[in-house]
Write a protein that holds these residues in place. Structure first.
Motif, PDB file in Angstrom:
ATOM      1  N   GLY A 165       0.781  -1.216   0.000  1.00 18.67           N
ATOM      2  CA  GLY A 165       0.000   0.000   0.000  1.00 18.67           C
ATOM      3  C   GLY A 165       0.820   1.276   0.000  1.00 18.67           C
ATOM      4  N   GLU A 217     -12.730   6.311   1.625  1.00 17.13           N
ATOM      5  CA  GLU A 217     -12.739   5.548   0.383  1.00 17.13           C
ATOM      6  C   GLU A 217     -14.161   5.091   0.081  1.00 17.13           C
ATOM      7  OE1 GLU A 217     -10.161   5.519  -1.439  1.00 17.13           O
ATOM      8  OE2 GLU A 217      -8.761   6.307   0.052  1.00 17.13           O
ATOM      9  N   ARG A 238      -5.252  -2.320   6.680  1.00 14.84           N
ATOM     10  CA  ARG A 238      -6.632  -2.445   6.211  1.00 14.84           C
ATOM     11  C   ARG A 238      -6.745  -3.511   5.132  1.00 14.84           C
ATOM     12  NH1 ARG A 238      -9.941   1.416   8.129  1.00 14.84           N
ATOM     13  NH2 ARG A 238      -9.070   3.422   8.826  1.00 14.84           N
ATOM     14  N   GLN A 239      -7.934  -4.087   5.036  1.00 15.16           N
ATOM     15  CA  GLN A 239      -8.202  -5.070   3.983  1.00 15.16           C
ATOM     16  C   GLN A 239      -8.455  -4.360   2.664  1.00 15.16           C
ATOM     17  OE1 GLN A 239      -7.954  -8.451   4.309  1.00 15.16           O
ATOM     18  NE2 GLN A 239      -8.148  -8.433   2.074  1.00 15.16           N
ATOM     19  N   ALA A 240      -7.636  -4.641   1.675  1.00 14.57           N
ATOM     20  CA  ALA A 240      -7.794  -4.065   0.347  1.00 14.57           C
ATOM     21  C   ALA A 240      -8.235  -5.151  -0.626  1.00 14.57           C
ATOM     22  CB  ALA A 240      -6.488  -3.424  -0.117  1.00 14.57           C
ATOM     23  N   ARG A 241      -8.416  -4.761  -1.882  1.00 13.58           N
ATOM     24  CA  ARG A 241      -8.906  -5.702  -2.893  1.00 13.58           C
ATOM     25  C   ARG A 241      -7.956  -6.880  -3.077  1.00 13.58           C
ATOM     26  NH1 ARG A 241     -10.175  -2.804  -8.337  1.00 13.58           N
ATOM     27  NH2 ARG A 241      -7.951  -2.325  -8.064  1.00 13.58           N
ATOM     28  N   GLN A 249      -3.952  -7.125   2.334  1.00 10.59           N
ATOM     29  CA  GLN A 249      -3.925  -6.089   3.360  1.00 10.59           C
ATOM     30  C   GLN A 249      -2.910  -5.009   2.997  1.00 10.59           C
ATOM     31  OE1 GLN A 249      -3.361  -8.561   6.944  1.00 10.59           O
ATOM     32  NE2 GLN A 249      -5.448  -8.000   7.504  1.00 10.59           N
ATOM     33  N   GLU A 250      -3.297  -3.755   3.273  1.00  9.57           N
ATOM     34  CA  GLU A 250      -2.450  -2.631   2.893  1.00  9.57           C
ATOM     35  C   GLU A 250      -2.520  -1.531   3.957  1.00  9.57           C
ATOM     36  OE1 GLU A 250      -3.461  -1.079  -0.928  1.00  9.57           O
ATOM     37  OE2 GLU A 250      -2.952  -2.923  -2.002  1.00  9.57           O
ATOM     38  N   TYR A 264      -2.871   2.411   4.130  1.00  7.07           N
ATOM     39  CA  TYR A 264      -3.330   3.505   3.277  1.00  7.07           C
ATOM     40  C   TYR A 264      -2.736   4.830   3.746  1.00  7.07           C
ATOM     41  CZ  TYR A 264      -7.104   0.532   1.382  1.00  7.07           C
ATOM     42  OH  TYR A 264      -7.828  -0.450   0.750  1.00  7.07           O
TER      43      TYR A 264
END
Length: 340
Positions: A77, A154, A195-198, A201-202, A204
């Motif tokens: 991220g 977001e 955080r959970q991203a597409r 986890q990333e 931001y």
């Protein structure tokens, strides 16, 4: 105040379906990342820091020792990518601008405004925003009743809130370009939540806004008056939109400086081209690279000038001039090819 610029350039650009990294694809006559690099070096003497991925050799070959590099081996991220610049920049600058390599239309004046505002207000971060469409995937800039920025939300997060419709209807949207107070950035970028991203986890970078608000350090936003600055190119279709924006910007600049462009929609002028007053450019003409054109010329139709130097009062129609120098008053016969 000393300024450093971090360019996030680690994405592979898989949506391009290309063998090379997306930021090496050309728009506006140069690789995408070249535009950001040139803007950065015009603002500060500190070499830009490029956060590159495992396949970043092409970026290194492009800039050599004119830039500083950090390899982000794990793509965790934007927050993680920014944190990786800390060893190079901590204590080296008082302000840090962070931006994306696939936003080649960003202008030096805009980044300068962000830095000036941060310096004047002494807030922890200034950010660039744009008034966008409700269909945009950009994060929404949330403000309180006093119009102070409180968070960047977001779209996926906004949809989970009870007032999702109200939040998604916010017209002010985050561009993803920030100027931080350097000491505050390096002291806090390691505090970002995972955080959970597409794609996993990333961390931001947008969460830095909420951190600043929680610490009462303040956040200021500048709304750009040129939405083209916010265009990114993650797909080939988006590259078309960016290319058109470059062409529109270049043509409008020359129209305002006394150059006649008969049909701007079919005229292609690279950013580094220079053109003299009262020159007329007819349709289907391409002025590329480091081309210079004098005053009172007639260029086109159906003409290519590539790294050419054209004197005053020249007439070039349906011809190709590449790397050559034409004396003032030269008339080039149609269907000619002139090379150095």
């Amino acid at each position: 105040m000393t300024l450093a610029i971090v360019i996030l350039a680690a994405g592979h650009g898989s949506r391009m379906l290309s063998k090379k990294q997306k930021i090496l694809h050309e728009v506006g006559g140069k690789p995408m990342v070249q535009h950001l690099f040139d803007t950065a070096v015009s603002l500060t003497s500190i070499p830009p820091v490029l956060i590159i991925g495992k396949g970043g050799d092409g970026v290194k070959q492009l800039f050599g020792n004119r830039a500083q590099y950090v390899v982000q081996s794990e793509l965790l991220g934007t927050g993680h990518a920014t944190q990786m610049a800390k060893p190079l920049l901590d204590g080296q600058a008082e302000q840090v601008i962070v931006t994306y390599a696939d936003m080649p239309l960003l202008q030096a004046a805009t980044l300068g405004r962000l830095a000036d505002l941060q310096r004047e207000t002494k807030v922890s971060v200034t950010m660039l925003s744009v008034l966008g469409s409700l269909e945009s995937s950009f994060g929404r800039v949330v403000r309180n009743e006093n119009s102070r920025v409180t968070e960047i939300l977001e779209v996926a997060q906004a949809k989970k809130r009870p007032n999702a419709a109200e939040l998604l209807a916010i017209p002010e949207q985050n561009v993803g370009v920030y100027c931080f107070a350097a000491d505050w950035l390096w002291a806090n970028v390691g505090k970002l939540p995972l955080r959970q991203a597409r794609n996993g986890q990333e961390y931001y970078l947008t969460d830095m806004i909420e951190l600043a608000v929680q610490q009462n350090r303040g956040v200021e936003a500048i709304v750009t008056d040129d939405a083209d600055e916010c265009l990114g190119a993650g797909t080939r279709a988006e590259m078309v939109a960016v290319e058109k924006a470059f062409r529109r910007r270049a043509n409008n600049r020359w129209l305002a400086q006394g150059v006649t462009i008969v049909d701007p929609d079919s005229t292609y002028i690279d950013p580094d081209v220079t053109i003299g007053q009262d020159t007329i450019i007819w349709p289907n003409s391409y002025l590329q690279g480091q081309t210079t054109v004098g005053q009172d010329c007639i260029i086109g139709p159906n003409t290519i000038l590539r790294n050419a130097a054209v004197g005053d009062n020249c007439h070039i129609e349906q011809a190709v001039i590449e790397g050559a120098k034409l004396a003032a008053g030269t008339a080039v016969a149609p269907f000619s090819i002139v090379k150095a």
